[in-house]
Scaffold this motif. Structure first.
Motif, short mmCIF file in Angstrom:
data_model
loop_
_atom_site.label_atom_id
_atom_site.label_comp_id
_atom_site.label_asym_id
_atom_site.label_seq_id
_atom_site.Cartn_x
_atom_site.Cartn_y
_atom_site.Cartn_z
N MET A 1 69.04 -193.39 63.50
CA MET A 1 68.79 -193.57 62.13
C MET A 1 69.43 -192.20 61.38
N TYR A 2 69.58 -191.86 60.59
CA TYR A 2 70.38 -191.23 59.47
C TYR A 2 70.15 -189.96 59.89
N LYS A 3 71.40 -188.76 60.27
CA LYS A 3 70.40 -187.68 60.12
C LYS A 3 72.15 -186.78 59.34
N TYR A 4 70.84 -185.70 58.60
CA TYR A 4 71.88 -185.22 57.30
C TYR A 4 73.83 -184.36 58.49
N GLU A 286 80.36 -197.36 57.69
CA GLU A 286 80.92 -197.17 59.28
C GLU A 286 79.83 -196.03 59.52
N GLU A 287 80.15 -194.85 59.73
CA GLU A 287 79.73 -193.75 60.21
C GLU A 287 78.45 -194.06 59.99
N ILE A 288 77.42 -194.30 58.71
CA ILE A 288 76.15 -194.59 58.55
C ILE A 288 75.94 -195.37 59.81
N LYS A 289 76.64 -196.54 59.68
CA LYS A 289 76.03 -197.41 60.49
C LYS A 289 75.36 -197.09 62.29
N ALA A 290 76.52 -196.00 62.61
CA ALA A 290 76.82 -195.46 63.86
C ALA A 290 74.98 -194.55 63.85
#
Ligand code: HEM
Ligand code: SF4
Lengths: 554, 102
Positions: A1-4, A286-290
């Motif tokens: 899940m995306y973390k700020y 790519e960063e978001i996908k992680a």
């Protein structure tokens, strides 16, 4: 899940501090309402019929347990103990006090939530498939793209003052659970030569001129997503009408100029804009996908599930209606209905929100979703946990087995809350659900979507309901118009009006007559209402709705 | 012939609470429709609206709306104002909640 990250966190803190100061200046009189209104709307704060209303975005419908608990906290501490989940994967609080809203926004920011761009003529909350990353039929998780779009569109200087609001929906599956064809831009993941890309649909929308979107690009490489979206928005910003609010949406731009002209103009700009993208968006992606790596699903057998399924008819009925196929056979996708018969569709109490957060932690890898159908989803549950989950849901009034059935109604707030409404929606939904519960017909009727709006803005999606109901004001009296044959899926269609509307006390009997007609018309229990309608057409349903008119003709 | 004037009340929302309020004949605001001033004259209605708008810093969305005279003061003529006077129909919230607490 995306973390700020630190930037996101600082951005929200600064934004909230700014709004706190604006609220203070409104209260001490240094800002007039005319000056303050655009500022509060930029932060999701409306003034409605009885009170303020705060609209909080749930990006692409995904939440973790802590975020759900924060939503519960807001409901309990600053509202009247409940929140209303909407068709745009937002939650609305109906009773905040002006002074408290900055505190509410701060509490949200602590868990990475906000109310930015939930109002105004900007790119709104990007919505997505509520079964993302869990559905068996999915090509790719659409949410990293949704997050990319969110980051790109938030405070994007070129798109803060569009002609009108702008809505984007995205799905990674062939089955469309995001109503992509009724959005300003719909994105559907498709494959070409084994490589996933997007089918891009523009110019769909509901409201007073309901239109099904048109395909502007049948295949867009993933890497081109942002420059292409920018090009569509730039063309809309240029051509979109600003002389008439009702003609300002991109659907009208597409209608008036033709999809071919729009496509040409978009492609032209796309050539230029693509050059301006140096690949940083792809690094960001790519960063978001992680952050969206799927949970490590546990193994183990499903004996307890099979045993409960055989032994307990209540559990079986719930499992049959509320579960969907997961990409892992030992897991299921669980839809928690927040449509208990007679309750307000989409409302959950603070206690229920907390219970769902706890259950997501215990059984669901800490993930929850909000669907555009106003339900809550636990996307990954091991089947052996289902009996325990079901028992716990029962304790909280959350085990209603009606997903996809006649009482799983989408209803906008209507005249009970909304300042724009021309009639009520909620009590109509409540009475239909209660009536069919009494008749015990619901499971026999099977898959059927009723959608209700309290005015022509169509927040309740009535145009794409199998049965759509639109509340109107006819000379100071509530009146309800029915449409049939709408469809919100990949075979999207706008419903057709049956004829004159019905008074408030006639609308539930009218729906009942439609259902009775369907039951006598269907060729088998397997044929759904929509299929029957498509086979037999409007006439037999009209005859059932307006028996008096038939008599006059005869 | 000019259309006959329908009596009016002045209503708005409270800035801090957001709830529905009504302008009274003593130039104050009440939460009760029954305490609203019923204005029977068209020219007077415009003047009273100007008077009410002096409070625009404490009050939001001031407007004139139709009402009729009832046994306990003004009553709504349209269902929208009827709902505004009571609160939503799905919960006993808003004005009806306050009334229950009396
Ligand atoms: C109570 C506060 C609300 C207000 C003031 C409001 C306002 C509006 C307006 C003005 C439109 C028409 C836009 C246009 O066609 O240009 C609209 C459309 C829409 N709203 Fe709402 N709405 C509210 C609540 C909701 C809720 C609770 C939902 C979900 C249950 C919702 C979902 C939608 C959707 C799906 C559309 C139509 C889709 C489209 O064509 O863009 N809204 N709303
Ligand atoms: S459809 Fe109309 S009444 Fe319903 S929420 Fe939207 S704007 Fe309000």
């Amino acid at each position: 899940m995306y973390k700020y990250n630190d930037f996101d966190t600082a951005f929200l803190a600064e934004r909230n501090a700014q709004f706190r100061a604006q609220v203070e200046r409104r209260i001490d009189g240094s800002l007039t309402e005319d000056e303050f209104k655009p500022l509060r709307l930029m932060n999701g704060l409306y003034l409605q019929l009885h009170a303020y209303m705060l609209r909080v975005a749930i990006p692409y419908g995904t939440l973790n347990s802590d975020q759900m608990r924060a939503l519960a906290l807001l409901a309990e501490k600053w509202d009247k103990g409940y929140g209303h989940f909407t068709t745009r994967q937002n939650i609305q609080y109906n009773w905040p006090k002006l002074r408290d809203v900055p505190d509410m926004l701060d509490a949200l920011a602590e868990v990475g939530l906000h109310a930015i761009q939930t109002s105004g003529n900007t790119i709104r909350n990007v919505t997505s498939d509520h079964f993302a990353a869990a559905a068996k039929d999915e090509l790719t998780d659409p949410r990293p793209y949704a997050e990319l779009i969110r980051q790109w569109s938030t405070d994007h200087p070129e798109f803060q003052f569009l002609g009108r609001k702008f809505k984007i929906a995205i799905t990674g599956s062939s089955t469309d659970r995001a109503v992509t064809r009724a959005h300003d831009i719909g994105l559907r993941m498709v494959e070409r030569d084994g490589v996933p890309g997007f089918e891009v649909i523009v110019g769909g929308g509901l409201g007073r001129t309901p239109l099904i979107g048109k395909v502007i690009r049948d295949y867009l490489p993933q890497a081109d997503l942002l420059p292409y979206l920018e090009s569509v928005l730039a063309v809309y910003n240029l051509l979109g009408r600003r002389d008439n609010k009702y003609k300002a949406r991109i659907k009208i731009t597409v209608l008036e100029n033709g999809i071919d002209t729009i496509r040409e103009m978009v492609e032209e700009r796309f050539e230029e804009r693509r050059r301006a993208f140096d690949g940083t968006d792809q690094l960001l992606l790519e960063e978001i996908k992680a952050h969206f790596t799927p949970p490590k699903l546990r193994g183990g057998n499903v004996e307890t599930y099979l045993a409960a399924y055989d032994a307990d008819p209540v559990f079986r009925s719930w499992a049959d209606t509320n579960l969907a196929a997961h990409r892992d056979d030992n897991h299921a996708i669980v839809t928690i209905s927040i449509k208990a018969h007679g309750q307000t569709p989409g409302d959950a109490t603070a206690a229920q929100m907390r219970a769902m957060a706890d259950l997501a932690e215990r059984f669901g890898y800490n993930e929850l979703r909000i669907s555009h159908e106003q339900n809550v989803i636990l996307p990954h549950v091991h089947k052996s946990d289902l009996p325990a989950l079901h028992a716990a849901l029962k304790d909280h009034g959350l085990a209603t087995a009606n997903v996809g059935l006649i009482s799983d109604i989408i209803a906008c707030p209507g005249m009970d809350y909304c300042a724009l409404a021309t009639a009520r929606s909620i009590p109509v939904a409540q009475e239909i659900a209660s009536r069919f519960d009494e008749l015990k017909l619901e499971h026999d009727v099977g898959h059927l979507q009723i959608k209700i709006s309290g005015c022509i803005n169509a927040c309740g999606h009535h145009h794409v309901g199998h049965i759509g109901i639109l509340g109107l004001d006819r000379a100071g009296v509530e009146n309800y118009q029915i449409t049939l044959g709408g469809d919100a899926t990949e075979t999207a269609a706008i419903g057709t009006r049956t004829g004159p509307g019905f008074a408030y006390d006639e609308i539930v009997p009218a729906v009942e007559r439609l259902i009775t007609a369907y039951l006598s018309l269907r060729d088998s229990a397997e044929e759904t209402f929509l299929q029957t309608y498509r086979r037999v057409g409007m006439d037999p349903f009209k005859a059932a709705l307006y028996p008096e008119a038939q008599k006059k003709v005869a | 012939m000019p259309r006959p004037f329908t009596p009016k009340i002045i209503t708005a929302n409270d800035l801090l609470e957001g709830d529905v309020i009504y302008f009274t004949d003593t130039n104050s605001w009440s939460r009760e429709l029954t305490e609203a001033e019923l204005i029977e004259d068209e020219a007077e209605a415009q003047l009273r609206l100007l008077e009410a708008e002096k409070d625009a810093l404490r009050v939001v969305g001031i407007y004139l709306t139709d009402a009729k005279s009832g046994d306990n003061g003004p009553e709504p003529t349209h269902f929208r104002e009827d709902f505004r006077r009571t609160g939503p129909s799905n919960y006993r919230h808003g004005k009806q909640e306050a009334a229950a607490n009396v």
